[in-house]
Scaffold this active site. Sequence first.
Site, PDB file in Angstrom:
ATOM      1  N   ASN A 190       0.796  -0.807  -0.066  1.00 38.16           N
ATOM      2  CA  ASN A 190       0.052   0.065   0.007  1.00 38.16           C
ATOM      3  C   ASN A 190       1.024   0.789  -0.053  1.00 38.16           C
ATOM      4  O   ASN A 190       0.996   2.371  -0.534  1.00 38.16           O
ATOM      5  CB  ASN A 190      -0.875   0.277   1.347  1.00 38.16           C
ATOM      6  CG  ASN A 190      -2.326  -0.324   1.276  1.00 38.16           C
ATOM      7  OD1 ASN A 190      -2.712  -0.455  -0.142  1.00 38.16           O
ATOM      8  ND2 ASN A 190      -3.206  -1.862   2.270  1.00 38.16           N
ATOM      9  N   HIS A 238      -8.451  -0.319   7.272  1.00 41.28           N
ATOM     10  CA  HIS A 238      -8.320  -1.441   7.492  1.00 41.28           C
ATOM     11  C   HIS A 238      -9.070  -2.339   6.733  1.00 41.28           C
ATOM     12  O   HIS A 238     -10.230  -2.278   6.095  1.00 41.28           O
ATOM     13  CB  HIS A 238      -9.979  -0.755   9.002  1.00 41.28           C
ATOM     14  CG  HIS A 238      -9.761  -2.338   9.526  1.00 41.28           C
ATOM     15  ND1 HIS A 238      -9.204  -3.269  10.988  1.00 41.28           N
ATOM     16  CD2 HIS A 238     -10.732  -3.141   9.813  1.00 41.28           C
ATOM     17  CE1 HIS A 238      -8.945  -4.220  11.004  1.00 41.28           C
ATOM     18  NE2 HIS A 238     -10.893  -5.113  10.721  1.00 41.28           N
ATOM     19  N   ASP A 282      -9.528   0.936  15.026  1.00 43.26           N
ATOM     20  CA  ASP A 282     -10.789   0.986  14.538  1.00 43.26           C
ATOM     21  C   ASP A 282     -11.909   1.462  15.087  1.00 43.26           C
ATOM     22  O   ASP A 282     -12.392   1.376  14.518  1.00 43.26           O
ATOM     23  CB  ASP A 282     -10.678  -0.439  14.317  1.00 43.26           C
ATOM     24  CG  ASP A 282      -9.616  -1.326  13.462  1.00 43.26           C
ATOM     25  OD1 ASP A 282      -8.706  -0.290  13.336  1.00 43.26           O
ATOM     26  OD2 ASP A 282      -9.471  -2.195  13.837  1.00 43.26           O
TER      27      ASP A 282
END
Length: 189
Positions: free
Chosen positions: A14, A103, A144
């Site tokens: 990423n 996430h 999260d």
Amino acid sequence: MKKIVLFASGNGSNVENIIRYFKNNSNVSVIGVFSNNQHAKVLERAKNHNIYSESFTKSELTDGTVFQKIKKLNPDLIVLAGFLLKFPETIIHEFTNKVINIHPALLPKYGGKGMYGNHVHQAILENKEKETGITIHYVNENYDEGKFIFQEKVNIENCSSIEEIASKVQELEHDHFPKTIEKLLIPNP
């Protein structure tokens, strides 16, 4: 010029995707990559693109050493892209609404401490979910639980392994993460 600092713990696909996306962008620049793993491939990926990178210890993250380095860089956005440690509240509070995370699931499902990477995909597979996806969110004091910025779903009914699920999720990450970062930094008028 808007500046981004990236944090990752492992491979860094990423991170490299984000670096490539902004490589020739005159409005956004990746100015640094940090990792809590001195052997992480993400550091090599950053060096291959001539991006400043460094590793740090967990104690340097919590004792303020990393915080001071980030303050000197003064980024417009801190991006957690596969970063596995809890991010310090001092940094979160100093850079309010400027720390984001991705996430590999549709939060609030499959989030929280210990829910990352293949652990998430395994739980999704075991629960026979028909879809999963990604959530890009602001980082707060809890794993999260920050405000959602973006979510995207993908059908996984035909997936029979965590590798197949991971591949579909990574495709979403690579497609949507850089675009979402760009929208945060350069909103449309």
